[in-house]
Scaffold this motif. Sequence first.
Motif, PDB file in Angstrom:
ATOM      1  N   ASN A  16       0.850  -1.193   0.000  1.00 42.53           N
ATOM      2  CA  ASN A  16       0.000   0.000   0.000  1.00 42.53           C
ATOM      3  C   ASN A  16       0.888   1.246   0.000  1.00 42.53           C
ATOM      4  O   ASN A  16       1.560   1.532   0.990  1.00 42.53           O
ATOM      5  CB  ASN A  16      -0.892  -0.011   1.239  1.00 42.53           C
ATOM      6  CG  ASN A  16      -1.886   1.133   1.270  1.00 42.53           C
ATOM      7  OD1 ASN A  16      -1.676   2.169   0.657  1.00 42.53           O
ATOM      8  ND2 ASN A  16      -2.970   0.953   2.010  1.00 42.53           N
ATOM      9  N   PRO A  17       0.928   2.011  -1.094  1.00 39.71           N
ATOM     10  CA  PRO A  17       1.843   3.162  -1.183  1.00 39.71           C
ATOM     11  C   PRO A  17       1.561   4.252  -0.167  1.00 39.71           C
ATOM     12  O   PRO A  17       2.447   5.057   0.145  1.00 39.71           O
ATOM     13  CB  PRO A  17       1.646   3.671  -2.618  1.00 39.71           C
ATOM     14  CG  PRO A  17       0.321   3.141  -3.044  1.00 39.71           C
ATOM     15  CD  PRO A  17       0.140   1.839  -2.326  1.00 39.71           C
ATOM     16  N   GLU A  18       0.347   4.280   0.369  1.00 41.89           N
ATOM     17  CA  GLU A  18       0.010   5.297   1.369  1.00 41.89           C
ATOM     18  C   GLU A  18       0.368   4.860   2.782  1.00 41.89           C
ATOM     19  O   GLU A  18       0.458   5.692   3.689  1.00 41.89           O
ATOM     20  CB  GLU A  18      -1.482   5.633   1.285  1.00 41.89           C
ATOM     21  CG  GLU A  18      -1.896   6.266  -0.039  1.00 41.89           C
ATOM     22  CD  GLU A  18      -3.366   6.614  -0.063  1.00 41.89           C
ATOM     23  OE1 GLU A  18      -4.058   6.362   0.943  1.00 41.89           O
ATOM     24  OE2 GLU A  18      -3.832   7.149  -1.097  1.00 41.89           O
ATOM     25  N   LYS A  19       0.572   3.571   2.986  1.00 40.84           N
ATOM     26  CA  LYS A  19       0.858   3.054   4.318  1.00 40.84           C
ATOM     27  C   LYS A  19       2.279   2.518   4.462  1.00 40.84           C
ATOM     28  O   LYS A  19       2.758   2.318   5.583  1.00 40.84           O
ATOM     29  CB  LYS A  19      -0.122   1.925   4.656  1.00 40.84           C
ATOM     30  CG  LYS A  19      -1.590   2.333   4.695  1.00 40.84           C
ATOM     31  CD  LYS A  19      -1.900   3.129   5.941  1.00 40.84           C
ATOM     32  CE  LYS A  19      -3.398   3.397   6.061  1.00 40.84           C
ATOM     33  NZ  LYS A  19      -3.744   4.123   7.301  1.00 40.84           N
ATOM     34  N   VAL A  20       2.957   2.300   3.364  1.00 40.46           N
ATOM     35  CA  VAL A  20       4.261   1.660   3.405  1.00 40.46           C
ATOM     36  C   VAL A  20       5.309   2.581   4.036  1.00 40.46           C
ATOM     37  O   VAL A  20       5.263   3.800   3.887  1.00 40.46           O
ATOM     38  CB  VAL A  20       4.696   1.253   1.982  1.00 40.46           C
ATOM     39  CG1 VAL A  20       5.044   2.485   1.131  1.00 40.46           C
ATOM     40  CG2 VAL A  20       5.868   0.295   2.012  1.00 40.46           C
ATOM     41  N   TYR A  30       8.830   2.772  -5.766  1.00 41.50           N
ATOM     42  CA  TYR A  30       9.978   1.866  -5.786  1.00 41.50           C
ATOM     43  C   TYR A  30      10.120   1.116  -4.468  1.00 41.50           C
ATOM     44  O   TYR A  30      10.645  -0.005  -4.442  1.00 41.50           O
ATOM     45  CB  TYR A  30      11.258   2.613  -6.141  1.00 41.50           C
ATOM     46  CG  TYR A  30      11.450   2.755  -7.638  1.00 41.50           C
ATOM     47  CD1 TYR A  30      11.834   1.660  -8.414  1.00 41.50           C
ATOM     48  CD2 TYR A  30      11.214   3.956  -8.288  1.00 41.50           C
ATOM     49  CE1 TYR A  30      11.988   1.767  -9.795  1.00 41.50           C
ATOM     50  CE2 TYR A  30      11.363   4.082  -9.666  1.00 41.50           C
ATOM     51  CZ  TYR A  30      11.751   2.977 -10.414  1.00 41.50           C
ATOM     52  OH  TYR A  30      11.896   3.077 -11.781  1.00 41.50           O
ATOM     53  N   THR A  31       9.666   1.713  -3.376  1.00 41.01           N
ATOM     54  CA  THR A  31       9.641   0.981  -2.111  1.00 41.01           C
ATOM     55  C   THR A  31       8.693  -0.209  -2.215  1.00 41.01           C
ATOM     56  O   THR A  31       9.032  -1.331  -1.817  1.00 41.01           O
ATOM     57  CB  THR A  31       9.208   1.901  -0.953  1.00 41.01           C
ATOM     58  OG1 THR A  31      10.201   2.910  -0.735  1.00 41.01           O
ATOM     59  CG2 THR A  31       9.028   1.103   0.333  1.00 41.01           C
ATOM     60  N   VAL A  32       7.501   0.033  -2.759  1.00 38.84           N
ATOM     61  CA  VAL A  32       6.536  -1.048  -2.967  1.00 38.84           C
ATOM     62  C   VAL A  32       7.105  -2.094  -3.920  1.00 38.84           C
ATOM     63  O   VAL A  32       6.948  -3.300  -3.706  1.00 38.84           O
ATOM     64  CB  VAL A  32       5.200  -0.490  -3.504  1.00 38.84           C
ATOM     65  CG1 VAL A  32       4.297  -1.610  -4.013  1.00 38.84           C
ATOM     66  CG2 VAL A  32       4.490   0.316  -2.423  1.00 38.84           C
ATOM     67  N   ASP A  63      -2.865  -3.988   3.077  1.00 38.58           N
ATOM     68  CA  ASP A  63      -2.435  -4.297   1.709  1.00 38.58           C
ATOM     69  C   ASP A  63      -3.515  -4.989   0.890  1.00 38.58           C
ATOM     70  O   ASP A  63      -3.318  -5.275  -0.294  1.00 38.58           O
ATOM     71  CB  ASP A  63      -1.184  -5.187   1.738  1.00 38.58           C
ATOM     72  CG  ASP A  63       0.073  -4.434   2.095  1.00 38.58           C
ATOM     73  OD1 ASP A  63       0.130  -3.216   1.823  1.00 38.58           O
ATOM     74  OD2 ASP A  63       1.009  -5.048   2.646  1.00 38.58           O
ATOM     75  N   LYS A  64      -4.645  -5.263   1.506  1.00 36.11           N
ATOM     76  CA  LYS A  64      -5.672  -6.089   0.868  1.00 36.11           C
ATOM     77  C   LYS A  64      -6.032  -5.625  -0.536  1.00 36.11           C
ATOM     78  O   LYS A  64      -6.138  -6.439  -1.463  1.00 36.11           O
ATOM     79  CB  LYS A  64      -6.929  -6.110   1.746  1.00 36.11           C
ATOM     80  CG  LYS A  64      -8.074  -6.914   1.163  1.00 36.11           C
ATOM     81  CD  LYS A  64      -9.301  -6.896   2.070  1.00 36.11           C
ATOM     82  CE  LYS A  64     -10.449  -7.679   1.470  1.00 36.11           C
ATOM     83  NZ  LYS A  64     -11.660  -7.642   2.334  1.00 36.11           N
ATOM     84  N   ASP A  65      -6.230  -4.333  -0.722  1.00 34.61           N
ATOM     85  CA  ASP A  65      -6.685  -3.810  -2.015  1.00 34.61           C
ATOM     86  C   ASP A  65      -5.535  -3.494  -2.970  1.00 34.61           C
ATOM     87  O   ASP A  65      -5.762  -2.938  -4.046  1.00 34.61           O
ATOM     88  CB  ASP A  65      -7.527  -2.549  -1.795  1.00 34.61           C
ATOM     89  CG  ASP A  65      -8.800  -2.830  -1.016  1.00 34.61           C
ATOM     90  OD1 ASP A  65      -9.340  -3.942  -1.165  1.00 34.61           O
ATOM     91  OD2 ASP A  65      -9.239  -1.955  -0.236  1.00 34.61           O
TER      92      ASP A  65
END
Length: 233
Positions: A16-20, A30-32, A63-65
């Motif tokens: 999840n790019p907003e939570k990672v 790139y982290t994801v 990360d579900k979605d």
Amino acid sequence: MNKSTIFIFANKPILNPEKVKLFENLNSNYTVYLNSLLYLNWIEVVSSIKNNYDVYYCMNFNDKDFIPKNFFPRLKNLLLLDNNSTIQLEETFKNLQLKNYTKYLFIFYNSIGISNEDINNTFNLLSIDNISITIGKARNDQLIFAGTNSIDQDFFEKLFAVRFEYDNFVEQIIKEDVFIHKITNNYLSINDFTDVKKLYIELSKKVSLAYCSEIMHERFNDLFVEYKDLLNE
């Protein structure tokens, strides 16, 4: 029939790019991408093992979605965990015990360097009548896997309370009446950009093909090319 099971475990949001949690110098995309490659590499490694181990994929519910289609070979084996993973995994294991699992291996997704032969050897160390625990140590003193032939609440509490620090985990279990097998090798735990540099160097070695296929090498290389200047500093 005795059965063994492997859990590939992510204890935090990784897709999840907003939570990672961002790696230094890497943006969220790139982290994801790096996180997904580390997890996918584990899926590939355990899928190549000839022994018939059951594999479960533990991900954070945030990360579900954001899980790509066909990311997991068996979607029914996906376990979405909340932030109180200890309690939730305990409940899960109450059900798994009914399936006569006798050996369990937890692998933390952000690690690399363990081959399928290493995994088989780890399970062999657990094939004794006495309570036994195997623990794997990365170069940076991080706990990268833990296996056991006996599951209880105490095991979970110790595993998740030590924040994945190897020495802390050993200190927690050393007082127990169990056989402890400490396994150290050229393993890596990827937690920051310094570790990404180590990964870059490690995957340049031919020996890395034992735990990272040519296809996965190419995918990692896509990331390395983007940050080549920083990786060579």
